[in-house]
Design a protein around this motif. Structure first.
Motif, PDB file in Angstrom:
ATOM      1  N   GLY A 137       0.769  -1.225   0.057  1.00 10.06           N
ATOM      2  CA  GLY A 137      -0.067   0.266  -0.062  1.00 10.06           C
ATOM      3  C   GLY A 137       0.722   1.254   0.078  1.00 10.06           C
ATOM      4  N   GLY A 138       1.686   1.463  -1.100  1.00  7.40           N
ATOM      5  CA  GLY A 138       2.396   2.502  -1.146  1.00  7.40           C
ATOM      6  C   GLY A 138       1.818   4.024  -0.919  1.00  7.40           C
ATOM      7  N   ARG A 139       0.756   4.168  -1.352  1.00 10.84           N
ATOM      8  CA  ARG A 139      -0.025   5.624  -1.215  1.00 10.84           C
ATOM      9  C   ARG A 139      -1.142   5.295  -0.277  1.00 10.84           C
ATOM     10  N   GLU A 140      -1.090   4.216   0.593  1.00 14.52           N
ATOM     11  CA  GLU A 140      -2.267   4.058   1.686  1.00 14.52           C
ATOM     12  C   GLU A 140      -1.510   4.701   2.959  1.00 14.52           C
ATOM     13  N   GLY A 141      -1.669   6.088   3.222  1.00 12.07           N
ATOM     14  CA  GLY A 141      -1.323   6.688   4.260  1.00 12.07           C
ATOM     15  C   GLY A 141      -1.493   8.153   4.439  1.00 12.07           C
ATOM     16  N   THR A 142      -0.846   8.849   5.040  1.00  8.20           N
ATOM     17  CA  THR A 142      -1.236  10.612   5.210  1.00  8.20           C
ATOM     18  C   THR A 142       0.068  11.222   5.269  1.00  8.20           C
ATOM     19  N   GLU A 143      -0.118  12.537   4.951  1.00  7.56           N
ATOM     20  CA  GLU A 143       0.854  13.323   5.540  1.00  7.56           C
ATOM     21  C   GLU A 143       0.235  14.285   6.542  1.00  7.56           C
ATOM     22  N   PHE A 191       0.064   3.442   6.359  1.00  8.08           N
ATOM     23  CA  PHE A 191      -0.703   2.602   7.288  1.00  8.08           C
ATOM     24  C   PHE A 191      -0.175   1.082   7.567  1.00  8.08           C
ATOM     25  N   PHE A 192      -0.223   0.746   8.512  1.00 14.32           N
ATOM     26  CA  PHE A 192       0.224  -0.901   9.031  1.00 14.32           C
ATOM     27  C   PHE A 192       1.828  -0.863   8.748  1.00 14.32           C
TER      28      PHE A 192
END
Ligand code: XYL
Length: 386
Positions: A137-143, A191-192
């Protein structure tokens, strides 16, 4: 000696040896290599297979006809050279549509598109014979955590994976899914981020038995964690579905270095763990040649990854056969049959006996376990003087 054979199960991603040397600050330094050419070269080097993201093979805007032609040609090349595709995955990170996440985008249209793209990519993987399907999930996250989507994102991710597991079954694909943790890059926080968080999440999925982990050496090392410890925990949980081998300096950007290039001792303990555990899946190198290299350097890189693995595997055998090392190991462990019996399997009687037992605490603290000597012997073995 140390000549890779297909039975060693070494695999490379099309995106690994195919990397053109582009980085956030610079243009490509090498021309792209076609997928059939990569297959031909890897077969010559003794690899077992290639893995791919959908768009490593089929351009994102290809029409159905073009897609089918590319897939047919690729299948032909695989057959000609005897290479397999054991793992497939989806590119859910390059296209701007995924800039704020795929399955965890705050935009329901992006989440739906991510599902569609993954189902099509699962179709492709199945056509090529893949049995393991990876999710990174390379883009599964936040800034920006002001977005307030943390709990929703976990739920969206779960819904998507539950959906895709059912899709795989409804199509008779029989995939096993391997989730790949990474702490950051390209997102500020992904995430994770660790193997442990992935294992915890997997337990919440509808068909958790279909899901395992795809740990990557560089990802834990970036975060200053011990990758071999992470892999041991994954093996203990029966969840090592795939493994990404490479190398990395601690605390840096994602370097994806040649396996064994940097932390040779950790690489040794990892190879020993994989071999001792009976893991029989692919040894996948998710790394790329340095940006400085031309095509000659790319194949030196690929050869190096496999050769180092085989050398370390041989060192693991020597470690097991070395009498001095084995004696040091034996001296390190103190076994006590009666106490082991007493501390395994609770009964009120055992608890009472144990509570009354007298221990010589001072003597326990005085024992020298001989780890300096054991470690020095290991280092000397690795340096080739044993
Ligand atoms: C990048 C990741 C990917 C995955 C596949 O850090 O390792 O290459 O392995 O999407």
């Amino acid at each position: 000696m140390y000549q890779p054979q297909p039975s060693d199960k070494f695999t490379f991603g099309l995106w690994t040896v195919g990397a053109t040397g582009r980085d956030p600050f610079g243009e490509p330094t090498r021309p792209p290599l076609s997928a059939p050419y990569i297959v031909e070269k890897l077969a010559q080097l003794g690899a077992y297979g290639v893995n791919l993201h959908d768009n490593d093979l089929v351009p994102i805007d290809a029409g159905a006809g073009e897609r089918d032609r590319i897939v047919r040609e690729f299948q032909q090349t695989l057959g000609d050279h005897g290479l397999v595709v054991p793992m497939a995955t989806t590119n859910l990170f390059t296209d701007p549509a995924f800039k704020d996440g795929a399955f965890t985008s705050a935009d329901a249209r992006v989440r739906a598109y991510a599902l569609q793209k993954t189902m099509r990519s699962m179709d492709l993987g199945h056509e090529l014979g893949a049995q393991t399907y990876v999710f990174w999930g390379g883009r599964e996250g936040t800034e920006v955590d002001a977005s307030g989507k943390l709990l929703d994102s976990i739920g969206w991710f779960r819904d998507s994976l539950n959906f895709l597991a059912e899709y795989s079954q409804s199509q008779g694909y029989g995939y096993r899914f391997a989730l790949e943790p990474k702490p950051n890059e390209p997102r500020g926080d992904i995430f994770f981020p660790t193997a442990g968080s992935m294992l915890g999440f997997i337990a919440t999925l509808d068909q958790s038995e279909l899901f395992g982990v795809n740990p990557e050496f560089a990802h834990d090392t970036m975060a200053g964690l011990n990758f071999t410890h992470a892999v041991a925990q994954i093996i203990d949980a029966g969840k090592l579905f795939h493994v990404d081998l490479n190398d990395q300096k601690m605390g840096r950007f994602d370097q994806d270095l040649r396996f064994g290039a940097e932390n040779i001792k950790s690489a040794f303990f990892l190879v020993k763990l994989l071999e001792d555990s009976g893991y029989d899946g692919p040894r996948h190198f998710d790394a790329h040649a340095l940006r400085t290299e031309d095509e000659v350097g790319v194949w030196a890189f690929a050869r190096g990854c496999m050769r180092t693995y085989l050398i370390l595997k041989d060192k693991a055998r020597q470690f097991d056969e070395d009498p001095e090392i084995q004696a040091a190991l034996q001296a390190y462990r103190v076994e006590d049959k009666e106490l082991s019996e007493l501390t395994r399997g609770f009964t009120p009687e055992k608890a009472r006996t144990l509570k009354e037992r007298a221990f010589d605490r001072v003597a326990l603290g005085q024992r020298g376990p001989g780890l300096e000597q054991l470690d020095q012997l290991t280092v000397e073995l690795l340096l080739g003087v044993r």
